[in-house]
Design a protein around this motif. Structure first.
Motif, mmCIF file in Angstrom:
data_model
loop_
_atom_site.group_PDB
_atom_site.id
_atom_site.type_symbol
_atom_site.label_atom_id
_atom_site.label_comp_id
_atom_site.label_asym_id
_atom_site.label_seq_id
_atom_site.Cartn_x
_atom_site.Cartn_y
_atom_site.Cartn_z
ATOM 1 N N ALA A 125 0.837 -1.177 0.145
ATOM 2 C CA ALA A 125 -0.026 0.110 -0.071
ATOM 3 C C ALA A 125 0.842 1.185 -0.051
ATOM 4 N N LEU A 126 1.871 1.374 0.841
ATOM 5 C CA LEU A 126 2.889 2.368 0.679
ATOM 6 C C LEU A 126 3.511 2.624 -0.539
ATOM 7 N N LEU A 127 4.089 1.608 -1.160
ATOM 8 C CA LEU A 127 4.649 1.644 -2.520
ATOM 9 C C LEU A 127 3.473 2.017 -3.661
ATOM 10 N N LEU A 128 2.463 1.379 -3.370
ATOM 11 C CA LEU A 128 1.314 1.876 -4.427
ATOM 12 C C LEU A 128 0.761 3.210 -4.289
ATOM 13 N N SER A 129 0.596 3.872 -3.101
ATOM 14 C CA SER A 129 0.302 5.283 -2.842
ATOM 15 C C SER A 129 1.551 6.149 -3.241
ATOM 16 N N SER A 130 2.825 5.708 -2.968
ATOM 17 C CA SER A 130 3.887 6.499 -3.266
ATOM 18 C C SER A 130 3.849 6.763 -4.852
ATOM 19 N N ALA A 131 3.823 5.670 -5.418
ATOM 20 C CA ALA A 131 3.886 5.700 -7.066
ATOM 21 C C ALA A 131 2.939 6.549 -7.602
ATOM 22 N N ALA A 132 1.655 6.011 -7.094
ATOM 23 C CA ALA A 132 0.438 6.888 -7.575
ATOM 24 C C ALA A 132 0.364 8.288 -7.378
ATOM 25 N N THR A 133 0.903 8.750 -6.122
ATOM 26 C CA THR A 133 0.790 10.168 -5.769
ATOM 27 C C THR A 133 2.048 10.873 -6.614
ATOM 28 N N SER A 134 3.142 10.365 -6.840
ATOM 29 C CA SER A 134 4.068 10.910 -7.612
ATOM 30 C C SER A 134 3.738 11.040 -8.968
ATOM 31 N N LEU A 135 3.266 10.141 -9.647
ATOM 32 C CA LEU A 135 2.547 10.073 -10.922
ATOM 33 C C LEU A 135 1.554 11.177 -11.283
ATOM 34 N N ILE A 136 0.609 11.332 -10.331
ATOM 35 C CA ILE A 136 -0.229 12.495 -10.151
ATOM 36 C C ILE A 136 0.323 13.865 -10.275
ATOM 37 N N LEU A 137 1.374 13.860 -9.544
ATOM 38 C CA LEU A 137 2.164 15.321 -9.256
ATOM 39 C C LEU A 137 2.681 15.519 -10.814
ATOM 40 N N TRP A 138 3.387 14.194 -11.368
ATOM 41 C CA TRP A 138 4.285 14.527 -12.444
ATOM 42 C C TRP A 138 3.221 14.866 -13.825
ATOM 43 N N LEU A 139 2.002 14.761 -13.655
ATOM 44 C CA LEU A 139 1.071 14.886 -14.642
ATOM 45 C C LEU A 139 0.651 16.241 -14.589
ATOM 46 N N LEU A 140 0.888 17.263 -13.527
ATOM 47 C CA LEU A 140 0.373 18.643 -13.294
ATOM 48 C C LEU A 140 1.304 19.254 -14.266
ATOM 49 N N PRO A 141 0.487 20.494 -14.647
ATOM 50 C CA PRO A 141 1.376 21.402 -15.884
ATOM 51 C C PRO A 141 2.454 22.408 -15.118
ATOM 52 N N PHE A 142 2.588 22.204 -13.738
ATOM 53 C CA PHE A 142 3.598 23.078 -13.375
ATOM 54 C C PHE A 142 4.628 22.077 -12.532
ATOM 55 N N THR A 143 5.787 22.700 -12.487
ATOM 56 C CA THR A 143 6.888 22.048 -11.517
ATOM 57 C C THR A 143 6.691 21.634 -10.245
ATOM 58 N N VAL A 144 6.768 20.622 -9.835
ATOM 59 C CA VAL A 144 6.566 20.170 -8.321
ATOM 60 C C VAL A 144 8.004 19.538 -7.987
ATOM 61 N N ILE A 145 8.514 20.102 -6.821
ATOM 62 C CA ILE A 145 9.632 19.386 -6.055
ATOM 63 C C ILE A 145 9.254 19.255 -4.755
ATOM 64 N N PHE A 146 9.352 17.961 -4.114
ATOM 65 C CA PHE A 146 9.137 17.710 -2.858
ATOM 66 C C PHE A 146 10.014 16.532 -2.368
ATOM 67 N N VAL A 147 9.652 16.416 -0.944
ATOM 68 C CA VAL A 147 10.057 15.124 -0.226
ATOM 69 C C VAL A 147 9.138 14.937 0.879
ATOM 70 N N GLY A 148 9.214 13.862 1.516
ATOM 71 C CA GLY A 148 8.097 13.598 2.638
ATOM 72 C C GLY A 148 6.887 12.636 2.129
ATOM 73 N N LEU A 149 6.368 12.195 3.289
ATOM 74 C CA LEU A 149 5.320 11.042 3.386
ATOM 75 C C LEU A 149 3.898 11.568 3.582
ATOM 76 N N SER A 150 3.800 12.664 3.720
ATOM 77 C CA SER A 150 2.354 13.387 4.094
ATOM 78 C C SER A 150 1.456 13.120 3.062
ATOM 79 N N GLY A 151 1.851 13.153 1.853
ATOM 80 C CA GLY A 151 0.683 12.847 0.702
ATOM 81 C C GLY A 151 0.324 11.311 0.770
ATOM 82 N N VAL A 152 1.324 10.499 0.946
ATOM 83 C CA VAL A 152 1.043 9.036 1.077
ATOM 84 C C VAL A 152 0.202 8.854 2.476
ATOM 85 N N LEU A 153 0.363 9.496 3.587
ATOM 86 C CA LEU A 153 -0.109 9.456 4.781
ATOM 87 C C LEU A 153 -1.849 9.746 4.453
ATOM 88 N N HIS A 154 -2.079 10.854 3.561
ATOM 89 C CA HIS A 154 -3.639 11.052 3.252
ATOM 90 C C HIS A 154 -4.141 10.045 2.589
#
Length: 189
Positions: free
Chosen positions: A84-113
């Motif tokens: 679940a942690l790996l799936l949520s991590s990859a999916a969260t990152s893919l969603i953020l990659w699709l955004l039309p602006f640059t995102v740079i981040f670290v941390g677990l808070s998105g996955v915790l949501h």
């Protein structure tokens, strides 16, 4: 060996990996998500969630993960927690990659949501209808963040988007739980 499948083993494993990576600051630049370069590297889709800005950031995320896993321990075993942690991590990152602006981040808070949302969905499906109130509060919190309210402890301009992307992964986790890869392949009878 049965004890290795208990929820706390997965939690300890995840926390140990995160602590190890936090102790390797020279690696952080290579492990950090940057939407312009993440697909050429690949690993930051996952690794960015295991590193943090500092130890305070890490400890808050570790506490959040521990609370989610311990409170909803009936939904976790080692395998599903790590998956679940790996799936949520990859999916969260893919969603953020699709955004039309640059995102740079670290941390677990998105996955915790995402993990929290998944647990709340499981509770509702188990008959705890009052959990809808917490789901509505969680969605409301994320919407308010997206509309511009950000507490002082938020670092970075895209924290609200990271939380929203993570929350969306709760649906994916619920849909994919207890599925096997072999179930996706049609069998000829």
């Amino acid at each position: 060996m049965h004890y290795l499948n208990r929820y706390w083993v997965g939690l300890v494993l995840i926390l140990a990996i995160s602590c190890f990576l936090q102790l390797m600051p020279d690696w952080h630049q290579q492990l950090t998500f940057h939407s312009e370069t993440v697909m050429s590297q690949g690993w930051p889709l996952i690794t960015t969630h295991f590193i943090h800005l500092n130890w305070t950031h890490a400890l808050f995320n570790f506490a959040g993960l521990a609370l989610i896993v311990v409170i909803w321990r009936e939904y976790w075993n080692t395998r599903w927690l790590v998956n679940a942690l790996l799936l949520s991590s990859a999916a969260t990152s893919l969603i953020l990659w699709l955004l039309p602006f640059t995102v740079i981040f670290v941390g677990l808070s998105g996955v915790l949501h995402g993990l929290l949302g998944y647990c709340l969905i499981k509770d509702i499906k188990a008959g705890k209808k009052w959990m809808w109130l917490i789901v509505i509060a969680l969605i409301g919190k994320v919407v308010v963040e997206l509309l511009g309210w950000q507490p002082d402890h938020f670092v970075g301009q895209h924290v609200s988007v990271i939380h929203a992307a993570g929350l969306l992964t709760a649906l994916l986790l619920y849909k994919l739980e207890r599925r096997r890869i072999s179930d996706a392949v049609p069998h000829k009878d």
